[in-house]
Design a protein around this motif. Structure first.
Motif, short mmCIF file in Angstrom:
data_model
loop_
_atom_site.label_atom_id
_atom_site.label_comp_id
_atom_site.label_asym_id
_atom_site.label_seq_id
_atom_site.Cartn_x
_atom_site.Cartn_y
_atom_site.Cartn_z
N VAL A 51 0.87 -1.12 0.17
CA VAL A 51 0.03 -0.12 -0.06
C VAL A 51 0.87 1.01 0.09
CG1 VAL A 51 -1.53 1.31 1.10
CG2 VAL A 51 -1.83 -1.14 1.08
N THR A 52 1.88 1.20 0.74
CA THR A 52 2.90 2.38 0.76
C THR A 52 3.52 2.64 -0.49
OG1 THR A 52 3.69 1.99 3.04
CG2 THR A 52 4.97 3.32 1.67
N GLN A 53 3.74 1.48 -1.22
CA GLN A 53 4.29 1.72 -2.75
C GLN A 53 3.24 2.40 -3.46
OE1 GLN A 53 5.67 -2.10 -3.99
NE2 GLN A 53 7.76 -1.49 -3.04
N PHE A 54 2.07 1.98 -3.33
CA PHE A 54 0.92 2.51 -4.10
C PHE A 54 0.51 3.83 -3.81
CE2 PHE A 54 -4.02 3.21 -3.90
CZ PHE A 54 -4.04 3.05 -5.65
N LEU A 55 0.66 4.16 -2.68
CA LEU A 55 0.53 5.65 -2.17
C LEU A 55 1.59 6.63 -2.74
CD1 LEU A 55 -0.61 5.26 1.48
CD2 LEU A 55 -2.41 5.61 -0.64
N ARG A 56 2.74 6.14 -2.74
CA ARG A 56 3.68 6.99 -3.41
C ARG A 56 3.68 6.98 -4.83
NH1 ARG A 56 7.64 9.29 -1.60
NH2 ARG A 56 8.39 9.10 0.45
N GLN A 57 3.20 5.99 -5.63
CA GLN A 57 2.97 6.21 -6.98
C GLN A 57 1.69 7.36 -7.43
OE1 GLN A 57 2.32 2.18 -8.38
NE2 GLN A 57 4.06 1.48 -8.17
N LEU A 58 0.87 7.21 -6.39
CA LEU A 58 -0.35 7.87 -6.73
C LEU A 58 0.06 9.15 -6.39
CD1 LEU A 58 -3.42 7.98 -7.17
CD2 LEU A 58 -3.89 7.72 -4.85
N GLU B 54 4.95 17.79 -9.35
CA GLU B 54 6.04 19.06 -9.17
C GLU B 54 6.79 18.85 -7.62
OE1 GLU B 54 1.79 20.13 -8.03
OE2 GLU B 54 2.96 18.97 -9.55
N LEU B 55 6.32 17.62 -6.84
CA LEU B 55 6.89 17.63 -5.71
C LEU B 55 8.03 16.89 -5.79
CD1 LEU B 55 3.92 16.67 -3.25
CD2 LEU B 55 4.94 18.64 -3.45
N GLU C 56 9.06 13.95 0.80
CA GLU C 56 8.69 13.64 2.15
C GLU C 56 7.21 13.80 2.36
OE1 GLU C 56 9.96 15.03 6.79
OE2 GLU C 56 10.78 15.82 4.99
N LEU C 57 6.59 12.64 2.76
CA LEU C 57 5.21 12.41 3.38
C LEU C 57 4.84 12.37 4.78
CD1 LEU C 57 4.31 9.94 0.32
CD2 LEU C 57 3.97 12.51 0.21
N ALA D 36 1.85 16.12 2.16
CA ALA D 36 3.32 16.36 1.55
C ALA D 36 3.83 17.30 2.71
CB ALA D 36 3.16 17.04 0.36
N ALA D 37 5.14 16.92 3.16
CA ALA D 37 5.38 17.81 4.44
C ALA D 37 5.65 19.05 3.86
CB ALA D 37 6.97 16.97 4.64
#
Length: 242
Positions: free
Chosen positions: A33-40, A47-48, A53-54, A75-76
């Motif tokens: 799920v972490t990988q999925f969230l990063r891709q999303l 632009e981030l 950093e999340l 997003a931090a």
């Protein structure tokens, strides 16, 4: 909570051990799920950068959500870039106890199938403004593979909304708005059955969750207690004035 920059598959806990104890590791998004969230996040906000950093924090108080765990992913560098992530319990016992997977599959169908149909019909008939059924968060992504189910939603707090304290009375105006929204929801559902029967068939074939759990003794006891509480409230002498 933070997603590790060097190891994006891992979730860091830069908080004290006492706070960690209040957030069991099993409730955190797993590696898939972490990988999925990063891709999303990369798709939504390129632009981030490639590996922003999340931050991850609880999006609801304990007891506010019975069937899942709700997180806020930000997003931090910009808290306004925020998403709500809903997960089923990761613990196998809790997943079974709360019938998590069937419930999540139904909720996913609502976001992936039903709500797009409501938008399609309302666009066709040019239903706008207060007449339009639109009282729901936007959905930006889902996963249905077990045990990686998740639903990623618009963070409505960014638009000024907040979750009502369930221990306080609900204002009459809020109740009125809820009833109006339910009316629009049921109206668009009936319209869908008549105008797009082949598209609605997938949803109509779903077996009611409580029908699936008809033989669940614990659930039966729970609902009997709920009925008892409701009846006691209606029969309370303190309510005679109403």
């Amino acid at each position: 909570e933070k997603v590790n920059r060097e190891h994006p598959d891992r979730v860091e806990n830069p908080v004290e051990q006492q706070e960690d104890a209040a957030k069991p590791e099993e409730d955190l998004p797993n590696e898939q799920v972490t990988q999925f969230l990063r891709q999303l996040v990369s798709q939504m906000w390129p632009e981030l950068g490639a590996n922003p950093e999340l931050r991850l924090e609880r999006a609801s108080a304990k007891g506010d959500n019975y069937l899942g765990v709700v997180w806020r992913l930000q997003a931090a560098s910009d808290p306004k870039r925020s998403l709500v992530v809903k997960l089923p319990p990761q613990n196998r016992v809790r997943r079974k106890q709360f019938f998590a997977r069937p419930c999540f599959l139904r909720e996913t169908a609502a976001y992936e199938v039903f709500l797009p149909l409501t938008a399609l019909m309302q666009d066709k008939w040019k239903i706008t403004g207060d007449d339009r059924f639109r009282q729901h968060a936007l959905c930006f992504g889902t996963r249905q593979d077990e045990p990686n189910e998740c639903i990623v939603l618009e963070d409505l707090t960014c638009a000024g909304f907040s979750l009502h304290n369930r221990f306080l009375d609900l204002p009459v105006e809020h109740v009125r708005r809820v009833m109006l929204t339910y009316a629009k929801l049921h109206a668009i559902s009936l319209a869908g059955k008549r105008q797009l029967p082949e598209r609605m068939q997938q949803l109509q074939q779903l077996v009611d969750i409580f029908e699936q759990r008809r033989d669940d003794h614990a659930l039966g006891v729970y609902f009997e207690n709920l009925k008892g509480s409701a009846l006691s409230a209606l029969l309370s002498p303190a309510d005679d004035a109403y």
